[in-house]
Design an enzyme around this catalytic site. Structure first.
Site, PDB file in Angstrom:
ATOM      1  N   GLU A 186       1.626 -45.169   6.165  1.00  0.00           N
ATOM      2  CA  GLU A 186       2.482 -44.267   5.753  1.00  0.00           C
ATOM      3  C   GLU A 186       3.723 -44.523   6.494  1.00  0.00           C
ATOM      4  OE1 GLU A 186       0.923 -40.099   6.260  1.00  0.00           O
ATOM      5  OE2 GLU A 186       2.883 -39.027   6.585  1.00  0.00           O
ATOM      6  N   ARG A 187       4.749 -44.562   5.900  1.00  0.00           N
ATOM      7  CA  ARG A 187       5.925 -45.022   6.005  1.00  0.00           C
ATOM      8  C   ARG A 187       6.153 -46.448   6.739  1.00  0.00           C
ATOM      9  NH1 ARG A 187       8.187 -41.220   3.025  1.00  0.00           N
ATOM     10  NH2 ARG A 187       7.371 -39.064   3.659  1.00  0.00           N
ATOM     11  N   LYS A 306      -1.638 -34.477  16.074  1.00  0.00           N
ATOM     12  CA  LYS A 306      -0.644 -33.829  15.153  1.00  0.00           C
ATOM     13  C   LYS A 306      -1.016 -32.492  14.616  1.00  0.00           C
ATOM     14  CE  LYS A 306       2.325 -33.973  10.896  1.00  0.00           C
ATOM     15  NZ  LYS A 306       2.911 -34.958   9.899  1.00  0.00           N
ATOM     16  N   GLU A 310       3.245 -29.776   9.368  1.00  0.00           N
ATOM     17  CA  GLU A 310       3.307 -30.215   7.878  1.00  0.00           C
ATOM     18  C   GLU A 310       1.748 -30.215   7.414  1.00  0.00           C
ATOM     19  OE1 GLU A 310       4.916 -34.080   8.539  1.00  0.00           O
ATOM     20  OE2 GLU A 310       6.994 -33.391   8.094  1.00  0.00           O
ATOM     21  N   ARG A 343       1.664 -33.933  20.110  1.00  0.00           N
ATOM     22  CA  ARG A 343       2.894 -33.873  19.521  1.00  0.00           C
ATOM     23  C   ARG A 343       3.519 -32.795  19.287  1.00  0.00           C
ATOM     24  NH1 ARG A 343       3.453 -36.349  14.280  1.00  0.00           N
ATOM     25  NH2 ARG A 343       5.101 -37.807  14.655  1.00  0.00           N
ATOM     26  N   LYS A 379       9.761 -36.354  19.066  1.00  0.00           N
ATOM     27  CA  LYS A 379      10.715 -37.434  18.671  1.00  0.00           C
ATOM     28  C   LYS A 379      11.978 -37.355  19.221  1.00  0.00           C
ATOM     29  CE  LYS A 379       8.534 -37.298  13.807  1.00  0.00           C
ATOM     30  NZ  LYS A 379       8.726 -37.323  12.555  1.00  0.00           N
ATOM     31  N   ASP A 384      14.151 -35.483  12.457  1.00  0.00           N
ATOM     32  CA  ASP A 384      13.428 -36.333  12.097  1.00  0.00           C
ATOM     33  C   ASP A 384      13.922 -37.644  11.967  1.00  0.00           C
ATOM     34  OD1 ASP A 384      11.054 -37.576  11.016  1.00  0.00           O
ATOM     35  OD2 ASP A 384      10.972 -36.294   9.293  1.00  0.00           O
ATOM     36  N   GLU A 406       9.036 -40.350  21.512  1.00  0.00           N
ATOM     37  CA  GLU A 406       8.738 -41.027  20.404  1.00  0.00           C
ATOM     38  C   GLU A 406       9.586 -41.322  19.279  1.00  0.00           C
ATOM     39  OE1 GLU A 406       5.684 -38.791  17.810  1.00  0.00           O
ATOM     40  OE2 GLU A 406       6.555 -39.501  15.681  1.00  0.00           O
ATOM     41  N   GLU A 412      11.992 -45.434   8.120  1.00  0.00           N
ATOM     42  CA  GLU A 412      11.674 -44.582   6.988  1.00  0.00           C
ATOM     43  C   GLU A 412      13.080 -44.058   6.648  1.00  0.00           C
ATOM     44  OE1 GLU A 412       9.456 -41.084   8.355  1.00  0.00           O
ATOM     45  OE2 GLU A 412       9.985 -40.112   6.402  1.00  0.00           O
ATOM     46  N   TRP A 562      13.156 -28.624   3.367  1.00  0.00           N
ATOM     47  CA  TRP A 562      12.677 -30.041   2.622  1.00  0.00           C
ATOM     48  C   TRP A 562      13.742 -30.482   2.039  1.00  0.00           C
ATOM     49  CZ3 TRP A 562       6.745 -29.621   1.169  1.00  0.00           C
ATOM     50  CH2 TRP A 562       6.021 -29.789   2.321  1.00  0.00           C
TER      51      TRP A 562
END
Ligand code: BDP
Length: 724
Positions: A186-187, A306, A310, A343, A379, A384, A406, A412, A562
């Site tokens: 992912e990413r 996590k 999401e 997280r 993060k 994000d 993080e 990304e 989003w």
């Protein structure tokens, strides 16, 4: 469990096997380029002709092998190995406790100051002879000392005045792989996952060893093998056996393995009816799971989780809190000294408040309530991994909780592995930001390294950009981001400038002319990408799902937060997200010293202007330009900066190989094309609101807005298939 004997044999075969032609970039910053300068070379050859190297563990063996490899390659000479401490002529590598008293006496470094995992490298004069000593308290300190020593040699440091005393400032220095069990990442933009689950545990790929070497060379001591969007299967015996094989390889390099724990695992693989953290059966299940894991991997690091983010399951599914969830897992791991990294990347579709405020609101009230073996991983910014974000206000607000940083190493929102962006510049900006939590000078770095609040546990994680591409990271300069992350996790106060310097010398060339051309280009590359993607505090205006190209027009996704339109709020009246007290009041999450400054558009640093303010198109910027003109000129500047990168790269042809040059030249060409795409698409779209003309100096877009809106990339790499 894996048969250790077989593994040890395999291991030594790999070390002695020659690869023949090593693919370009595979060696990362461990190329160990032959020293060109004859004078320096002779000096090194004499000064490093024989070595005593303490034995006794796989870590020490790995260190000795590395020293041999590095010296052979750089000096074209293998040092003679003396078994006898007294006979060793010029170099001694041994733990402090085992050093002769007469040696300890002549060392000028304060040897009692060596901390855990730290080391000393010093040239001493012993009985009238010069000797290089590398010493540490533990085996891993020796390994780190050897890597640092090789880096110093590569950089041409003189032997006679070596005196380095260093130790990591942060305990957990780790990579987070967002690798799925089917090997998609992912990413991930550098191929498939390194972990070949199908061939494990028997087949130990040489890449596992080289991955561990690379990490150890910069002090990374932990790796989370699996995606935060977790699959519970990795906690089943079939996979644990494979994880144990990887852990066994990494152990020789001081690296611990961690896994992501899917909160609903007790149901999915345990057959329970619930995953409620207060349910006794569930607690028992996790306790037994921990016992099982530690049977396979006695030094297992712990879980990264996590939860309730999401769509991932978590304690809130049972009306429990993050504290309930994290502490339940922490209890299970506690007997084995394992940690839970929980997280804080949470935001909810059921919460209508500004997304930037949600993690703070959810976590800060829990300050001090987590068990000692829990770290909260946040993060760097409140949204994000954008090209630029202000630091996350949580870093200034949880004095009683170890907060783990993080960062994203994978790009990304930064052009994937196609764009040259030197990220230590971004990391440095965040780490040096002042939270003012204890007055001026309360930098994020001090919160993270625990020096402020005396945290027992500290950590920094980087979301990995590594895959099975021949050069590991896709873009050769993306290697510098892995390198730089490791260096900053070791010492969060290092400067991006020093890191660029080190990496260039280790990777390409030590020629000062080469460095003086390329280093400024690297250091400016992050600002360039901000200019052509998200200038003046704009954020999250990326196209849906893949987050690659521009998509400021996207406004039809099911969850409001989003949609890029949610973040830029452009209309005929202006542009930007009002986070002042008149808007979402997210600024109140920062210390007074900061909020006072950012609440006023006149004093708000312009790089964050539209992050905190919604302003009219004709608002006057500090340089007297209107906001519209300023925006357009920033986009244009970004394009110009990439043009400059292309011409700088042209000028370094004489210093590197033709293939090395061509590789980056082609990538920069794509970057230039895409910088223009960003500029044209965003300006055409925003112009439909501002209704103002492009200022002089800004090139006319090549296509229509409709054209840019029609571009689709269904097979862009790294997409997470399950959502947006
Ligand atoms: C976002 C990514 C998504 C990750 C998520 C996370 O788009 O793929 O799962 O962050 O960090 O940036 O959990």
């Amino acid at each position: 469990m894996i048969n250790n004997k077989i593994l040890v044999i395999l291991f030594s075969v790999f070390i002695s096997t020659s690869w023949g032609q090593i693919p370009q970039g595979y060696d990362l910053w461990m190329t160990y380029l032959k020293i060109e300068n004859e004078g320096i070379l002779t000096n090194y050859r004499n000064g490093l002709s024989s070595v005593y190297f303490e034995k006794g563990s796989r870590v020490l063996e790995a260190a000795q092998t590395e020293l041999g490899r590095g010296l052979k390659s750089m000096l074209d000479q293998s040092p003679e190995i003396s078994d006898n401490y007294v006979d060793a002529k010029v170099m001694l590598v041994a733990k402090r406790l085992n050093l002769d008293k007469t040696i300890l006496k002549v060392m000028t470094s304060d040897i009692n100051q060596i901390e855990e995992e730290g080391f000393i490298i010093e040239t001493i004069n012993h009985n009238g002879k010069e000797k290089v000593v590398i010493t540490a308290n533990d085996d891993v300190g020796i390994l780190y000392g050897v890597f640092r020593f090789l880096q110093l040699i590569q950089a041409g440091k003189r032997l006679d005045d070596l005196k380095v005393l260093d130790a990591p400032k942060i305990d957990l220095r780790m990579l987070n792989h967002w690798d799925n069990l089917d090997r998609t990442v992912e990413r991930g933009y550098a191929g498939f996952s390194l972990w070949n689950w199908q061939k494990l545990p028997e087949y130990i790929d040489q890449r596992y060893i080289d991955y561990a070497r690379a990490n150890a060379s910069i002090g990374i001591n932990g790796t989370v093998l699996t995606n935060v969007n977790a699959n519970a299967l990795v906690l089943t015996p079939m996979y644990l056996e494979k994880v144990a094989a990887l852990a066994n390889v990494f152990r020789a390099y001081g690296i611990k393995v961690y896994l992501t724990a899917r909160f609903s695992a007790p149901m999915e693989i345990g057959g329970l009816a619930t995953a409620d953290p207060l349910d006794e059966e569930v607690q028992k299940w996790w306790k037994e799971k921990a016992v099982e894991i530690y049977k396979y991997i006695p030094d297992f690091g712990g879980f990264l989780v996590k939860a309730n983010s999401e769509g991932q399951p978590g304690p809130q599914n049972y009306n429990r809190t993050h504290v309930d969830g994290a502490n339940m897992l922490a209890k299970a791991l506690q007997p084995f000294n394992g940690v839970v990294i929980w997280r804080a990347f949470v935001y909810s579709e059921h919460d209508a408040t500004d997304r930037a405020k949600q993690a703070f609101a959810e976590f800060v009230p829990f300050d001090g309530k987590f068990m000692d073996n829990v770290l909260i991983q946040s993060k760097n910014g409140p949204i994000d991994f954008q090209p630029r974000e202000p630091f996350h206000p949580m870093f200034g607000a949880m004095p009683n909780t170890p907060l783990m940083m993080e960062f994203q190493i994978t790009q990304e929102y930064l052009g994937f592995s196609t764009h040259l962006v030197f990220l230590p510049k971004l990391y440095e900006e965040v780490l040096q930001s002042d939270t003012y939590t204890k007055g001026k000078g309360s930098t994020v770095a001090k919160v993270i390294d625990g020096s402020f609040y005396n945290n027992k546990l500290t950590g920094m994680a980087g979301v990995s950009n590594i895959g099975n591409d021949l050069n590991w990271t896709g873009h050769p300069f993306a290697q510098a981001n892995w390198y730089g992350f490791g260096r900053l996790a070791w010492n969060p106060n290092l400067l991006a400038d020093e890191i660029a310097d080190e990496w260039l010398k280790l990777t390409y060339s030590t020629d000062p002319d080469f460095i003086s051309l390329i280093k400024p280009m690297m250091l400016n590359s992050r600002e360039a990408v901000v200019n052509y993607m998200n200038p003046l505090g704009l954020h999250h205006i990326f196209d849906t799902g893949h987050h690659y190209g521009p998509g400021p027009w996207v406004g039809n996704l099911s969850r409001p937060e989003w949609n890029p339109t949610y973040y830029h709020n452009a209309d005929e009246g202006g542009i930007g997200f009002d986070r002042t007290p008149g808007g979402s009041n997210a600024t109140a999450q920062y210390a007074k010293e900061i909020s006072t400054l950012i609440n006023n558009p006149k004093t708000c640093p312009e790089e964050y202007l539209l992050w905190f303010h919604h302003l009219p198109w004709d608002y006057q910027l500090k340089n007297g330009e209107t906001l519209w003109n300023g925006l357009a000129l920033h986009y244009q500047k970004g394009v110009e900066e990439v043009k400059d990168m292309c011409s700088t790269w042209e000028s370094v042809k004489p210093y590197i190989s033709k293939d090395q040059h061509e590789e980056v030249r082609m990538l920069l060409e794509i970057q230039l094309k895409e910088a223009k795409w960003w500029r044209d698409a965003c300006l055409l779209y925003f112009q439909s609101f501002s209704k103002m003309k492009l200022p002089a100096g800004v090139e006319k877009p090549k296509h229509t807005l409709e054209y840019y809106q029609s571009l689709k990339f269904p097979f862009a790499p790294g997409i997470r298939p399950r959502w947006d």
